[in-house]
Structures are given as structure tokens and as C-alpha cells.
Design a protein around this motif. Structure first.
Motif, short mmCIF file in Angstrom:
data_model
loop_
_atom_site.label_atom_id
_atom_site.label_comp_id
_atom_site.label_asym_id
_atom_site.label_seq_id
_atom_site.Cartn_x
_atom_site.Cartn_y
_atom_site.Cartn_z
N GLY A 179 84.54 30.08 170.75
CA GLY A 179 83.75 31.26 171.01
C GLY A 179 84.54 32.53 171.26
O GLY A 179 83.97 33.60 171.39
N TYR A 180 85.89 32.44 171.34
CA TYR A 180 86.65 33.66 171.55
C TYR A 180 86.86 34.38 170.22
O TYR A 180 86.84 33.77 169.15
N ARG A 181 87.06 35.67 170.29
CA ARG A 181 87.20 36.49 169.10
C ARG A 181 88.63 36.43 168.54
O ARG A 181 89.59 36.45 169.30
N LEU A 182 88.71 36.35 167.23
CA LEU A 182 90.00 36.33 166.56
C LEU A 182 90.48 37.75 166.32
O LEU A 182 89.68 38.69 166.25
N PHE A 183 91.79 37.89 166.17
CA PHE A 183 92.38 39.18 165.83
C PHE A 183 92.63 39.22 164.33
O PHE A 183 92.98 38.21 163.73
N PRO A 184 92.46 40.38 163.71
CA PRO A 184 92.48 40.43 162.25
C PRO A 184 93.84 40.33 161.58
O PRO A 184 93.97 40.69 160.42
N ALA A 185 94.87 39.84 162.29
CA ALA A 185 96.03 39.34 161.57
C ALA A 185 95.56 38.17 160.70
O ALA A 185 96.10 37.92 159.62
N THR A 244 88.23 40.02 157.97
CA THR A 244 87.59 41.21 157.44
C THR A 244 87.44 41.13 155.92
O THR A 244 86.59 41.80 155.33
N SER A 245 88.27 40.31 155.28
CA SER A 245 88.13 40.03 153.84
C SER A 245 87.39 38.71 153.63
O SER A 245 86.48 38.62 152.79
N PHE A 305 84.41 46.59 161.23
CA PHE A 305 84.10 45.31 160.57
C PHE A 305 82.61 45.16 160.39
O PHE A 305 81.83 45.41 161.32
N GLN A 306 82.22 44.74 159.20
CA GLN A 306 80.81 44.46 158.92
C GLN A 306 80.72 43.14 158.18
O GLN A 306 81.09 43.04 157.02
N PRO A 307 80.23 42.07 158.84
CA PRO A 307 80.07 40.79 158.14
C PRO A 307 79.16 40.95 156.93
O PRO A 307 78.10 41.57 157.01
N ALA A 308 79.59 40.40 155.80
CA ALA A 308 78.78 40.52 154.58
C ALA A 308 79.30 39.57 153.52
O ALA A 308 80.52 39.44 153.35
N ARG A 309 78.42 38.85 152.82
CA ARG A 309 78.84 38.00 151.71
C ARG A 309 79.03 38.86 150.46
O ARG A 309 78.40 39.90 150.30
N PHE A 310 79.87 38.36 149.59
CA PHE A 310 80.09 39.05 148.33
C PHE A 310 78.80 39.07 147.50
O PHE A 310 78.12 38.05 147.37
N GLU A 311 78.51 40.22 146.94
CA GLU A 311 77.36 40.38 146.06
C GLU A 311 77.83 40.87 144.71
O GLU A 311 78.39 41.97 144.60
N PRO A 312 77.63 40.09 143.65
CA PRO A 312 78.04 40.54 142.31
C PRO A 312 77.35 41.84 141.93
O PRO A 312 76.21 42.10 142.32
N ASP A 313 78.05 42.66 141.18
CA ASP A 313 77.50 43.90 140.68
C ASP A 313 76.85 43.62 139.32
O ASP A 313 77.56 43.29 138.36
N VAL A 341 89.97 39.19 144.45
CA VAL A 341 90.81 40.24 145.02
C VAL A 341 90.33 40.66 146.41
O VAL A 341 91.12 40.80 147.35
N GLU A 342 89.02 40.87 146.54
CA GLU A 342 88.48 41.42 147.78
C GLU A 342 88.30 40.35 148.85
O GLU A 342 88.55 40.61 150.04
N ALA A 343 87.86 39.18 148.47
CA ALA A 343 87.53 38.14 149.45
C ALA A 343 88.67 37.14 149.61
O ALA A 343 89.42 37.17 150.58
N LEU A 344 88.83 36.24 148.65
CA LEU A 344 89.82 35.17 148.79
C LEU A 344 91.25 35.70 148.86
O LEU A 344 92.01 35.34 149.76
N GLY A 345 91.62 36.54 147.93
CA GLY A 345 93.01 37.02 147.88
C GLY A 345 93.35 38.03 148.95
O GLY A 345 94.54 38.28 149.19
N HIS A 346 92.36 38.62 149.58
CA HIS A 346 92.54 39.66 150.62
C HIS A 346 93.70 40.60 150.30
O HIS A 346 94.53 40.93 151.15
N CYS A 347 93.72 41.10 149.06
CA CYS A 347 94.82 41.95 148.61
C CYS A 347 94.91 43.25 149.40
O CYS A 347 96.01 43.80 149.57
#
Length: 429
Positions: A124-130, A134-135, A182-190, A204-210
């Protein structure tokens, strides 16, 4: 091009002090809420289905480059302990093996979803974005469940990573940080884009967190969505007590970025480690060696297709003067021309081009400085085609010499980038 995450903005005041203190601290190894792991529920009800799910999870782990951050050199796979340098101290990656005592062996599939999608650990503790939730928040539930199934098969290892050595650990501050960045959101295809483009966007945006490396960060260490993929900075441990700075290049279609690259060039680079435009080295060695080179050709091309759709950004109006460039020409002619050519265009059997190079023209010159000082080698087990490995010149050239030759290549053949001085080179020694 439609952005996949809505911009968030920082606010001044005491919030900034609190958030900056903790933002880059990493997740601590933890167990679940009970001593017995609850089973994951999914549609697989045969051995073949389960094997397919695990194989999909293995591929998700490759696309997410999990091994580079969670496997220290000489250590067990995913046992953590990789050191990261941050503005607030040193961070060590956590153990994500199936160990109950030291890893995430007690985590459930729902626990992993919450960590990846919301940045909240099993207890239940919050993670740090290292840990780049966010991706990862954009990952599909199916990919998270597959990753969970795969991680359950990773051999347990009871290695305990060193304690993080940073100034503050107030996890409550992340609630405030998340509110603004930070805004939780699932990927939505265009629907206006092709399936290939959408697949590349997801990778690129989600898995690879480039963007974690290639997007500049604001004063609170959050990615700046208004400058997405315009180039970032990072630090890497070379030895236990030596940190080296690097510049993650501009990935946009700017002349200082990937304008000169074609989709084919970038596809080959991601999948093979090199193309006629350049070769992998430095921190990208792990990305290519542990991740993109192990993806399918189709996925590498999808990533390239998406990246090449980025609009121009990150241009600079400050450039090396003709007088500054002239100081380094003799050094270039003596030390560099043989491989990179008098025109800076390199050659298939000599060396990569410097004309139009994103590394050469980066506003941050640290990667170019590192190449001159320490040379450039390809990822382990990979070759840069017929190109020779670049030899280090740290023991041959002075700081002023290196600054001068860097300015020559940054101001020649149409290149445009800010000048380098000897003090900047000295910092990388």
C-alpha cells in the motif's frame, strides 16, 4: 500527432521542496499483504495456454527492458542491486524474483497491476517514479497479467540490494507529486492511425518507456510533456565511485534530432544495433542488447514508424562559430578523418556519419565528449557491421583539444550545436 498523456504542470512553493526530495527514490523490495500468494486467475486452463501466457510475459519483459534495471552485473536475473545516480543520491533497483523473503514472491497479479498502473506497492505504500509507472500505467491488463505469469517462473534469489543512499524517503509526498504529474490511463489506439503506428506508440510510450530518458524533466524531476522526446540527460555508474553523464538524443524530426534518419534506418538500428546513420553505444547498448534487438522485426519497425512521426522540437539558436570550429580542424584531420571522412559522411566500411548526427548536434554534448574520451563499443555480442570500434583518445588529447575537435564537428557540414569548452570535458574525465 495526438499525445497519449495529458500534460501536468508543477506549482511553486513548499510542495516543490518536498517532492524534489523524494521523487527519484526507488521501490523497496516488499512482500504482499499475506504470507501466502493468492493465485492469479486468467483464461488459461491447459498447459499449452499457460506456456503461451508465460511466453507472452517473457516478451513483455523484453519490450519493457526489465533486465537492464533489475539485473546487476554478475548477479542473478532480476535480483536487483543495479545502482542509479539521482539528484538526491544513489538508488538501487529492487529484487523482483519470485523470492518470498527478498523479492515479490508474495505479490498477486492484482498487486502487480496496481504497481504498474497506479504506482502503489503490494503493502500500500507509494512507489517513486525511478520505477517508471508513469509510462507503465498505459500497459494493458493482459500484458500485465502475462508479465506476472512470467515473473512467477523466474528463479527465486534471496539477494538483498543495498539500502538506497538518498536524502529523503517521504513516500506520502508522492500523493502530491502524482496529483500534478501523473494521470493513470490505459493506452488507447488512435483510430486515425495505422495498426503499425499504434503498435509502435504502445511500445514506445508504455512498455519501452522511452520518454524516461529522452524527454527533458522539470525542476520536480517529472517529464515535461511540452518537450516530449526532445532529448534528456542521465547519469551512469562506470565504477563503484565514478559516475559519467550522458545525453539521451532528441528523437524528434528536428535537424538536431532524427531528421536525417529514415524509418528503415531506425528499424535496423533498433533491431541490429546499427544502421548507416549510426550505431548503438553507451547506455543504449543495454536498451538494444537486452530489449529492442530481441523484439520481432515487425515491432522494431512499428517503433521506428511511431518515432519518425514526432514533429520537430528542441532546436537551438546558439551554434559554434566558424572561428571556434576552425580550432579543431587539424585535430579532426589527424585523428578522425580516416573513419568519418573529410565530408563527415563516414562510409559503409569506415565509420558512421557525423554530418546530421543527433549525438553530435545534441544541446547536451556529454555523449559526444564520452565518445572522444573513451571510445565507442557495440552491445555485448553484437557488431557494428564493418565499422571499427572507436578508440579512446583520453590519453592522447587534452581537454582543450577535445573541446576544439568537438566544436569542429558540431559546426561543420551543416551541423549546428552550442560550443563546448574545456571545463565541460574535464567534468567527464
Amino acid at each position: 500527432m495526438r499525445r497519449l498523456r495529458k500534460p501536468r504542470y508543477w506549482v511553486p512553493g513548499i510542495l516543490g521542496v518536498v517532492v524534489l526530495a523524494g521523487v527519484f527514490a526507488s521501490q523497496s523490495p516488499g512482500t504482499g499483504e499475506s504470507a501466502t500468494a493468492r493465485p492469479m486467475t486468467h483464461a488459461a486452463d491447459t498447459v499449452n495456454d499457460i506456456d503461451a501466457l508465460v511466453e507472452r510475459g517473457r516478451y513483455v519483459a523484453l519490450a519493457g527492458n526489465c533486465a537492464s534495471c533489475h539485473t546487476r552485473r554478475g548477479g542473478a536475473a532480476y535480483a536487483g542491486g543495479v545502482a542509479f545516480e539521482s539528484p538526491v543520491g544513489t538508488i538501487y533497483s529492487s529484487n523482483i524474483t519470485s523470492s518470498i523473503d527478498r523479492g515479490i514472491g508474495n505479490w498477486t497479479a492484482q498487486d502487480l497491476r496496481r504497481a504498474l498502473h497506479e504506482g502503489i506497492a503490494a503493502k500500500g505504500y507509494r512507489l517513486f517514479p525511478a520505477f517508471p509507472y508513469t509510462s507503465f500505467t498505459q500497459m494493458t491488463d493482459e500484458d500485465v497479467d502475462a508479465l506476472y505469469a512470467y515473473l512467477r517462473t523466474v528463479a527465486a534469489d534471496d539477494y538483498q540490494p543495498p539500502a538506497n543512499d538518498f536524502v529523503f524517503t517521504q513516500r506520502w509526498a508522492m500523493a502530491l507529486w502524482n496529483r500534478f504529474f501523473f494521470q493513470p490511463a490505459r493506452f488507447e489506439p488512435d483510430p486515425k492511425q495505422t495498426p503499425e503506428w499504434n503498435r509502435g506508440a504502445y511500445l514506445v510510450e508504455a512498455l519501452g518507456h522511452c520518454g524516461a530518458c529522452h524527454t527533458p524533466r522539470n525542476r520536480f524531476m517529472a517529464e515535461d510533456p511540452l518537450r516530449a522526446f526532445q532529448g534528456g540527460t542521465l547519469r551512469e555508474y562506470v565504477t563503484a565511485d565514478k559516475v559519467r553523464d550522458w545525453a539521451a538524443v532528441n528523437l524528434t524530426s528536428s535537424s538536431a534530432g532524427l531528421k536525417a534518419w529514415s524509418v528503415d534506418d531506425l528499424t535496423r538500428y533498433l533491431h541490429k544495433g546499427f544502421s548507416l546513420r549510426g550505431g548503438a553505444w553507451g547506455p543504449m547498448n543495454e536498451v538494444v542488447g537486452n530489449s529492442t534487438s530481441r523484439l520481432t522485426q515487425e515491432d522494431a519497425r512499428a517503433m521506428a514508424t511511431y518515432i519518425k512521426s514526432f514533429p520537430e522540437g528542441g532546436e537551438t539558436s546558439i551554434s559554434v562559430t566558424a572561428e571556434q570550429a576552425a580550432l579543431g580542424q587539424a585535430i579532426y584531420d589527424d585523428r578522425c578523418e580516416k573513419c568519418h571522412g573529410a565530408s563527415g559522411r563516414g562510409g559503409m566500411f569506415s565509420g558512421p556519419p557525423l554530418a546530421g548526427s543527433a549525438i553530435v548536434q545534441s544541446v547536451d554534448p556529454d555523449s559526444l565528449i564520452n565518445a572522444i574520451l573513451y571510445g565507442a563499443t557495440p552491445p555485448d555480442g553484437m557488431k557494428l557491421g564493418a565499422w571499427e570500434t572507436m578508440k579512446p583518445l583520453a590519453d592522447v588529447l587534452s581537454d582543450s583539444d577535445i573541446a576544439n575537435v568537438a566544436n569542429y564537428v558540431r559546426g561543420s557540414w551543416g551541423n549546428s550545436a552550442p560550443p563546448v569548452d574545456a571545463a565541460r570535458v574535464a567534468k567527464q574525465r
